[in-house]
Write a protein that holds these residues in place. Structure first.
Motif, short mmCIF file in Angstrom:
data_model
loop_
_atom_site.label_atom_id
_atom_site.label_comp_id
_atom_site.label_asym_id
_atom_site.label_seq_id
_atom_site.Cartn_x
_atom_site.Cartn_y
_atom_site.Cartn_z
N GLY A 78 0.80 -1.20 0.00
CA GLY A 78 0.00 0.00 0.00
C GLY A 78 0.84 1.27 0.00
O GLY A 78 2.05 1.24 0.28
N THR A 79 0.19 2.37 -0.31
CA THR A 79 0.80 3.69 -0.29
C THR A 79 -0.26 4.69 0.13
O THR A 79 -1.45 4.35 0.23
N SER A 80 0.14 5.94 0.36
CA SER A 80 -0.82 6.97 0.76
C SER A 80 -0.22 8.35 0.58
O SER A 80 0.96 8.50 0.26
N TYR A 81 -1.05 9.36 0.80
CA TYR A 81 -0.68 10.78 0.84
C TYR A 81 0.11 11.23 -0.38
O TYR A 81 1.26 11.62 -0.31
N GLN A 82 -0.57 11.24 -1.53
CA GLN A 82 0.02 11.78 -2.75
C GLN A 82 -0.24 13.27 -2.79
O GLN A 82 -1.39 13.72 -2.83
N THR A 83 0.80 14.09 -2.77
CA THR A 83 0.65 15.54 -2.75
C THR A 83 0.75 16.17 -4.13
O THR A 83 0.25 17.27 -4.35
N ASP A 84 1.41 15.49 -5.06
CA ASP A 84 1.59 15.96 -6.43
C ASP A 84 1.44 14.78 -7.38
O ASP A 84 1.52 13.62 -6.94
N PRO A 85 1.22 15.05 -8.66
CA PRO A 85 1.24 13.93 -9.60
C PRO A 85 2.55 13.15 -9.49
O PRO A 85 3.62 13.74 -9.38
N VAL A 86 2.45 11.85 -9.51
CA VAL A 86 3.64 11.00 -9.43
C VAL A 86 4.52 11.27 -10.64
O VAL A 86 4.04 11.60 -11.73
N LEU A 87 5.83 11.15 -10.44
CA LEU A 87 6.76 11.33 -11.55
C LEU A 87 6.32 10.49 -12.75
O LEU A 87 6.00 9.30 -12.59
N PRO A 88 6.29 11.06 -13.94
CA PRO A 88 5.83 10.31 -15.12
C PRO A 88 6.54 8.97 -15.31
O PRO A 88 5.92 7.98 -15.71
N SER A 89 7.82 8.93 -15.01
CA SER A 89 8.58 7.69 -15.18
C SER A 89 8.15 6.59 -14.21
O SER A 89 8.47 5.42 -14.42
N LEU A 90 7.41 6.97 -13.16
CA LEU A 90 6.98 6.00 -12.15
C LEU A 90 5.48 5.76 -12.18
O LEU A 90 4.97 4.94 -11.40
N ALA A 91 4.75 6.44 -13.05
CA ALA A 91 3.29 6.41 -13.03
C ALA A 91 2.73 5.00 -13.24
O ALA A 91 1.78 4.59 -12.56
N ALA A 92 3.31 4.26 -14.17
CA ALA A 92 2.79 2.92 -14.45
C ALA A 92 2.97 2.00 -13.26
O ALA A 92 2.06 1.22 -12.91
#
Length: 332
Positions: A78-92
């Motif tokens: 699991g993950t949580s608390y996204q404050t900004d769009p994830v880096l494009p290279s990591l989005a997938a």
């Protein structure tokens, strides 16, 4: 912007410290976590990591992106608390990881995922109303790792954020998961990028910068010791407020007007608060009777950077890159 700096994370074998007496990690530190019964120590709390974690939870975006950069999506429960769009290279890879909460999940939500490792770069993730104190997780046999940049105790926190600290944390996390080579490669790539940014920055500009994070009525700006202070020195410019011995002091516009910085670096935040976005900051600065007279405002000398890049993280090198590019555009 809640940043504290200390190179104080060690990986220990029973009876054998992998850190030197100075508190800086030795070259052998990353390998220690591969052995059965290894102990990871962060911000003064040591916990046993009997095997590379398989059900880790990253409690906020900086930790998430470090783990994803190391190819650990398949080890994350699991993950949580996204404050900004994830880096494009990591989005997938990010899409493969369950999101437990928009902000911090509470203790019960984390416990329900049966984690074998918790990771955060911010101490607020381990507050009572969030995932809960790390000592409590230790009693449950779950290692709870906290970044050296934001220890719960001030005495464990160094005065300045340094790139070596950031790079060592990436390698330490890689060691915990038994993927040391990935950590070494990630850090090597980051160092190459940092060296290029410093090399390509214009020299002898004499520019004084104000790093403007958030707020309009009360502006929060970069003082001494945080990542913006460090990046300013690396690139060869001055932080106009480096004499203030706080990483993110509350400023006032009258004092800022007296110092009249040459360039204003604007944090572009996506959370939607007062003066968060770069455009909102520009509108305020141009409309306010005091700030509209600043030399940087009258001459449109702004550099925009993602707000998340001002935190010590996998994005920190990009702050140096964006500053270098911005200064080149302004000064040639």
């Amino acid at each position: 912007m809640r940043i504290k700096g200390l190179l104080g994370v060690c990986l220990l074998l029973p009876g054998l410290a992998a850190c030197g007496a100075s508190g800086t990690a030795s070259s052998g530190a990353p390998n220690a976590a591969r052995s059965s019964g290894a102990v990871t120590t962060s911000c003064g709390l040591d916990t046993r990591v009997p095997a590379p974690p398989r059900r880790a939870i990253s409690l906020e975006q900086n930790a998430t992106e470090i783990m994803l950069s190391l190819g650990l999506a398949d080890r994350m429960a699991g993950t949580s608390y996204q404050t900004d769009p994830v880096l494009p290279s990591l989005a997938a890879e990010y899409k493969k990881v369950p999101v437990l909460a928009k902000q911090y999940p509470n203790h019960e939500a984390v416990l329900a995922k049966e984690p074998d490792f918790l990771y955060s770069t911010l101490s607020s993730a381990y507050a009572d109303q969030a995932a809960g104190p790390r000592a409590g997780w230790k009693k449950l046999g779950v290692p709870a790792y906290l970044s050296v940049h934001d220890c719960e105790t001030v005495k464990l926190t160094a005065d300045e954020v340094r790139f070596d600290t950031i790079f060592n944390e990436v390698k330490h996390i890689a060691a915990v998961f038994g993927v040391e080579q990935r950590g070494e490669k990630a850090v090597k790539d980051l160092r190459v990028r940092l060296d290029r940014a410093v090399r390509e920055a214009p020299k002898n500009t004499g520019a004084k910068l104000m790093w403007y994070y958030s707020g309009t009525t009360t502006p929060y700006i970069a003082g001494h010791g945080g990542l913006p202070s460090t990046v300013s020195k690396q690139v060869g410019v001055d932080n106009a407020f480096d004499d203030i011995r706080h990483k993110w002091p509350a400023g006032n516009w009258e004092e800022i007007a007296e110092r009249d910085p040459d360039v204003i670096v604007l944090a572009d935040l996506t959370r939607g608060g007062d003066g968060d976005s770069a455009e909102a900051k520009k509108r305020f600065l141009r409309a306010n009777p005091v700030t509209s007279q600043l030399d940087a405002v009258r001459n449109n000398r702004f550099i925009v950077v993602p707000g998340s890049a001002m935190d010590p993280s996998i994005r920190s090198v990009s702050l140096a890159e964006e500053l270098s590019k911005g200064l080149t555009a302004l000064y040639g």
